[in-house]
Scaffold this motif. Structure first.
Motif, short mmCIF file in Angstrom:
data_model
loop_
_atom_site.label_atom_id
_atom_site.label_comp_id
_atom_site.label_asym_id
_atom_site.label_seq_id
_atom_site.Cartn_x
_atom_site.Cartn_y
_atom_site.Cartn_z
N VAL A 56 0.83 -1.20 0.00
CA VAL A 56 0.00 0.00 0.00
C VAL A 56 0.87 1.25 0.00
CG1 VAL A 56 -1.65 1.34 1.36
CG2 VAL A 56 -1.96 -1.14 1.09
N LYS A 57 1.89 1.25 0.83
CA LYS A 57 2.78 2.41 0.86
C LYS A 57 3.54 2.56 -0.47
CE LYS A 57 4.83 3.18 4.89
NZ LYS A 57 5.53 2.95 6.18
N GLY A 58 3.84 1.41 -1.10
CA GLY A 58 4.47 1.45 -2.41
C GLY A 58 3.56 2.05 -3.47
N MET A 59 2.27 1.74 -3.40
CA MET A 59 1.32 2.38 -4.31
C MET A 59 1.28 3.88 -4.08
SD MET A 59 -1.89 -0.27 -4.26
CE MET A 59 -1.55 -2.05 -4.17
N MET A 60 1.29 4.28 -2.82
CA MET A 60 1.26 5.71 -2.50
C MET A 60 2.52 6.42 -2.98
SD MET A 60 -0.41 5.64 1.33
CE MET A 60 -2.10 5.08 1.60
N ALA A 61 3.64 5.68 -2.98
CA ALA A 61 4.91 6.27 -3.44
C ALA A 61 5.11 6.12 -4.95
CB ALA A 61 6.07 5.61 -2.71
N GLY A 62 4.24 5.36 -5.60
CA GLY A 62 4.36 5.18 -7.04
C GLY A 62 5.32 4.09 -7.46
N THR A 63 5.79 3.28 -6.52
CA THR A 63 6.74 2.21 -6.88
C THR A 63 6.04 0.89 -7.18
OG1 THR A 63 7.06 1.69 -4.53
CG2 THR A 63 8.61 3.25 -5.55
N ILE A 64 4.82 0.71 -6.69
CA ILE A 64 4.01 -0.46 -7.04
C ILE A 64 3.09 -0.04 -8.17
CG2 ILE A 64 2.24 -2.10 -6.28
CD1 ILE A 64 5.03 -2.63 -5.15
N GLN A 116 -8.37 3.96 3.51
CA GLN A 116 -9.12 3.63 2.30
C GLN A 116 -9.23 4.78 1.32
OE1 GLN A 116 -12.89 1.99 3.44
NE2 GLN A 116 -12.02 0.02 4.02
N VAL A 117 -9.37 5.99 1.82
CA VAL A 117 -9.54 7.13 0.91
C VAL A 117 -8.32 7.29 0.03
CG1 VAL A 117 -9.87 9.62 0.76
CG2 VAL A 117 -11.16 8.30 2.45
N ASP A 118 -7.14 7.27 0.63
CA ASP A 118 -5.90 7.37 -0.16
C ASP A 118 -5.73 6.13 -1.03
OD1 ASP A 118 -5.23 9.83 0.82
OD2 ASP A 118 -3.81 9.08 2.31
N MET A 119 -6.10 4.98 -0.49
CA MET A 119 -5.94 3.73 -1.23
C MET A 119 -6.78 3.73 -2.51
SD MET A 119 -4.45 0.82 -1.43
CE MET A 119 -4.61 -0.93 -1.76
N GLU A 120 -7.99 4.25 -2.44
CA GLU A 120 -8.83 4.30 -3.64
C GLU A 120 -8.17 5.13 -4.74
OE1 GLU A 120 -12.48 5.81 -2.11
OE2 GLU A 120 -13.11 3.88 -1.25
N ARG A 121 -7.53 6.20 -4.35
CA ARG A 121 -6.87 7.07 -5.33
C ARG A 121 -5.66 6.37 -5.95
NH1 ARG A 121 -2.48 9.92 -4.51
NH2 ARG A 121 -2.73 9.82 -2.23
N VAL A 122 -4.78 5.82 -5.12
CA VAL A 122 -3.53 5.26 -5.65
C VAL A 122 -3.76 3.92 -6.34
CG1 VAL A 122 -2.14 6.52 -3.98
CG2 VAL A 122 -2.88 4.19 -3.44
N TRP A 123 -4.78 3.18 -5.91
CA TRP A 123 -5.10 1.91 -6.59
C TRP A 123 -5.41 2.18 -8.06
CZ3 TRP A 123 -5.04 -3.17 -5.11
CH2 TRP A 123 -5.76 -4.09 -5.87
N ALA A 124 -6.19 3.20 -8.31
CA ALA A 124 -6.60 3.52 -9.68
C ALA A 124 -5.46 4.11 -10.51
CB ALA A 124 -7.77 4.49 -9.65
N GLU A 125 -4.37 4.51 -9.87
CA GLU A 125 -3.23 5.06 -10.61
C GLU A 125 -2.27 3.99 -11.10
OE1 GLU A 125 -1.57 7.85 -7.89
OE2 GLU A 125 -3.15 9.35 -8.19
N GLN A 126 -2.51 2.73 -10.74
CA GLN A 126 -1.64 1.65 -11.18
C GLN A 126 -1.78 1.41 -12.69
OE1 GLN A 126 -1.11 -1.76 -8.12
NE2 GLN A 126 -3.22 -1.08 -7.87
N GLU A 127 -0.74 0.85 -13.25
CA GLU A 127 -0.78 0.51 -14.67
C GLU A 127 -1.73 -0.66 -14.94
OE1 GLU A 127 0.81 2.06 -17.19
OE2 GLU A 127 1.52 3.54 -15.71
N LEU A 128 -1.86 -1.57 -13.97
CA LEU A 128 -2.65 -2.78 -14.18
C LEU A 128 -3.27 -3.23 -12.87
CD1 LEU A 128 -3.44 -5.29 -15.98
CD2 LEU A 128 -1.30 -6.34 -15.16
#
Length: 759
Positions: free
Chosen positions: A449-457, A474-486
């Motif tokens: 989760v922290k990796g998603m927030m940092a853009g490394t996952i 969850q609020v931050d997680m919803e945002r960064v989850w959708a920023e993933q490539e896949l």
């Protein structure tokens, strides 16, 4: 005492007609076909299928109906006649669906086709399996290996789980976080440190021989109702049950056995707990130390009077280390400190200690009420301390009993789903499959989760589960989850994690465990591991919800074939045709645990893979069981402060993990809503609130982030002062990703620091 315990908010005992009515209500809502009755008759029996709900063991001598209320609900939920196919997604955008409740999303029914998210329309559209596999594989090939996470819930069987772990390592990483990261990872890490085993030490026969159960933070009435049967039998033979829980859980107060016609007709209740102590949230360390102090004082008195010792001094001398330092701490800690930190009286703790002393054989039972704390590892160590004092590990009728929530969450770890390389026989994998497994540890779910927030996952494959709803922040997680490539979700039903698609997003629908899994060599069986380390086979007989569904194993091999370079030792097609070949691989990789795997998988009660601590073989660094001296008397990482409360996240009896079956929490008397804040009347008055008032909770975790959950109606409930309650997963928005157990990183969801904001 239990005679004085009641639950005025609730509606009767666990089990009984309330359980029957609840099952029929879900039957009416899910509308499974009539054949579901035959399916229930096969549940948790040899030659049948293992429940997809909790991981409670299956007895060799099973009942005619070997399922509980939640197990029946889970089966009906899978067998629903409702379908969520391409036509549904043509009518609804993801943005619209974000406004739906969790329950309403799942009520749309079983997913029927592979789906790809179309960013142009904001909708999921039908895809083919070949298209899905090829495009997922192409994206995985271009991404940096370390940036991809292979997450799994506890649903998939051992065969699919083994191949999933193999896929991740052949791909190039050990990024294999699992749902245990969020619940019982504290057990895996904590028990390993003090007894050398990552799992509990008892087997079914121990339940039948124990003299006392000591419960800490576990709720069998909701989370493992079949446990109530051996508890009822224990009470009939005179065993004692002492419960420590901030919340009065009806399953540990009284029980009417639905399988006993006389009990059902007469309403005869079995009183479960002899003593029920409402410890304050985070106060279990002090409570257990109080029991230990009672035991030590009794032993000192016995020595002074020349009587038989209370401590098992021979066991302690031969099998343990750290005893002297721990006993010094016990003697030096004043009762006033124990009472303050536990929220219990000295008299109550002495009474619990007397019950412990009188019992020759004791089982310590616990759940997430111990594991989900900032010092959850210390909670586990203190329970082991208590058991070690009188040799209550490694003999009949005694031991440590963590109760796992998901059906195969323990087994997935056994066959290789783990981010820590030291847990995996990498040399065996190299020998069997002719590749060099990665040697660097992978990501825990907190790190992911922290990796998603940092853009490394940059990508997440989810083998089951509703990860986005289950994690903190969850609020931050919803945002960064959708920023993933896949993002790839292997699922049976629609859930909230599907509503935040990545740049490329896929929903891959899978079979349930009750359904026929027809491959080239016939209908396939799968296996799971229960909380007592027994392996059991399952075979489905129901017609799949859609001809388009694939098994979890076939989905794993489909992704693997499209992603990995050719390796003649990775025989994905052969393994898909015949799952017994996968079990041969598991046996070859873990020969001590899975000897004669295929021949034993349908043994009544499952076959035991063994546990060294059960045999008093301690695989700790010290090669002995370890007494731990507590460095603090609570399990918290924060101090009390004016206006600060300790929030417990709880489940209703109408849910399983993030799956919400309905809005009836009959044990707490809450109907039609989950938007409630439970407080004791004294706290309501002291805070200047009134029952029925709508308030918000705001995180008081000191990291500078604002986290808020509004629209909660205050309800009076019997809780300790300073401890308040709300429902999981809704309250996850209040928990910080950095608020976790110190040793295992398990989110500390059982004592979240919050303040109440009135409107």
């Amino acid at each position: 005492m239990a005679d004085n315990i009641s639950n005025p908010e609730g509606k009767g005992p666990a089990g009984g007609w309330g359980s029957v009515k609840s099952i029929f209500r879900i039957y009416g809502e899910s509308s499974p076909p009539p054949a579901f009755l035959e399916t229930l008759s096969r549940q948790n029996k040899p030659g049948g299928f293992m429940c997809v709900s909790c991981a409670w063991p299956k007895p060799k001598n099973y009942h005619p109906f070997e399922f509980c209320e939640n197990g029946a609900k889970a089966t009906m939920w899978d067998l629903t006649n409702s379908r969520c196919g391409p036509d549904f997604f043509k009518k609804h955008t993801v943005e619209e669906l974000k406004g739906w409740k969790d329950h309403d999303l799942e009520m749309t029914g079983r997913l029927t086709h592979p789906l790809r998210f179309d960013h142009a329309t904001g909708q999921y559209v039908e895809a083919t399996w070949n298209e899905a596999f090829q495009k997922i594989g192409a994206t995985l090939k271009r991404l940096e290996k370390k940036s991809v996470v292979f997450y799994s819930s506890g649903h998939a069987g051992l065969e699919a789980s083994y191949l999933y772990a193999l896929l991740a390592r052949a791909y190039g990483n050990n990024n294999l976080p699992q749902s245990s990261n969020m619940c019982h990872e504290t057990t895996s890490v904590g028990l390993t440190k003090v007894i050398g085993s990552p799992v509990g030490t008892i087997v079914w026969e121990d339940l039948e021989k124990t003299d006392a159960f000591f419960f800490f933070g576990q709720n069998p009435g909701t989370n493992s109702p079949r446990f109530l049967h051996p508890l009822q039998e224990a009470k009939k033979r005179g065993a004692k049950i002492v419960t420590f829980n901030p919340v009065i859980e009806q399953g540990l107060v009284s029980f009417v056995n639905p399988q006993n016609p006389l009990d059902m007709v007469t309403g005869n209740e079995t009183k479960i707990s002899d003593q029920y102590l409402q410890v304050q949230a985070g106060g279990d360390v002090a409570a257990m130390l109080g029991i230990c102090k009672t035991v030590v004082e009794a032993d000192d008195a016995a020595v002074a009077a020349g009587r038989a010792r209370v401590l098992d001094v021979d066991f302690i001398a031969e099998h343990t280390t750290g005893f002297d330092k721990f006993i010094e701490c016990v003697r030096d800690t004043p009762w006033s400190d124990i009472v303050r930190e536990s929220g219990l009286t000295e008299a109550d703790l002495r009474e619990a200690g007397a019950t412990y002393i009188a019992a020759k054989r004791v089982i310590g039972v616990y759940g997430m009420g111990l594991t989900q704390h900032s010092q959850g590892g210390l909670n586990i160590a203190m329970l082991v301390n208590l058991l070690l004092l009188r040799g209550n590990i490694g003999r009949e009728g005694a031991g440590c009993c963590p109760v796992r929530g998901h059906s195969n969450v323990q087994g997935q770890r056994t066959v290789g789903i783990a981010e820590k390389t030291k847990l995996i026989p990498m040399d065996k994998l190299k020998e069997l499959f002719d590749f060099d497994p990665p040697t660097e540890d992978g990501t825990h779910i907190v790190d992911a989760v922290k990796g998603m927030m940092a853009g490394t996952i940059r990508a997440t494959i989810s083998l089951g589960g509703n990860l986005l709803r289950a994690v903190p922040d969850q609020v931050d997680m919803e945002r960064v989850w959708a920023e993933q490539e896949l993002t790839v979700m292997v699922s049976t039903k629609l859930n909230r994690s599907h509503l935040f698609p990545g740049k490329e997003a896929w929903i891959l629908p899978c079979l349930s465990r009750t359904e026929i899994d027809m491959q080239a060599t016939g209908n396939q069986s799968v296996t799971t591991e229960d909380s007592f380390s027994h392996i059991s086979g399952s075979i489905g007989k129901r017609t799949p919800a859609s001809k388009q569904l694939q098994s979890e194993l076939a989905i794993v091999t489909g992704i693997a074939k499209a992603t990995l370079d050719h390796n003649p030792k990775l025989k994905w097609d052969e393994w898909t045709r015949d799952y017994s070949l996968v079990r041969n691989l598991i046996e070859a990789t873990y020969p001590d645990d899975f000897k004669h795997y295929n021949q034993r998988m349908f043994e009544p009660g499952g076959f035991y893979r063994g546990n060294d601590a059960h045999d008093r073989k301690w695989n700790t660094e010290e090669k002995k069981a370890v007494f731990t001296t507590p460095h603090q008397l609570n399990a918290l990482s924060f101090e009390d402060a004016p206006g600060r409360f300790r929030l417990i996240t709880m489940r209703s009896n109408d849910q399983f993990n993030t799956t919400i079956y309905g809005y009836s929490d009959r044990f707490r008397g809450i109907e039609g809503t989950r938007d409630v804040l439970l407080m004791c009347p004294e706290d309501i008055a002291a805070a200047g609130l009134r029952e029925g008032q709508v308030v918000s909770l705001v995180s008081d975790f000191e990291d500078g982030k604002h986290r808020e959950l509004g629209g909660l109606t205050v309800r009076a409930h019997k809780l300790p002062r300073g401890t308040i309650g709300g429902y999981y997963p809704e309250c996850n928005v209040l928990n910080a990703i950095d608020h976790h157990d110190e040793m295992s990183k398990t989110p500390a969801s059982k004592a979240i620091p919050v303040k109440i904001v009135s409107h």
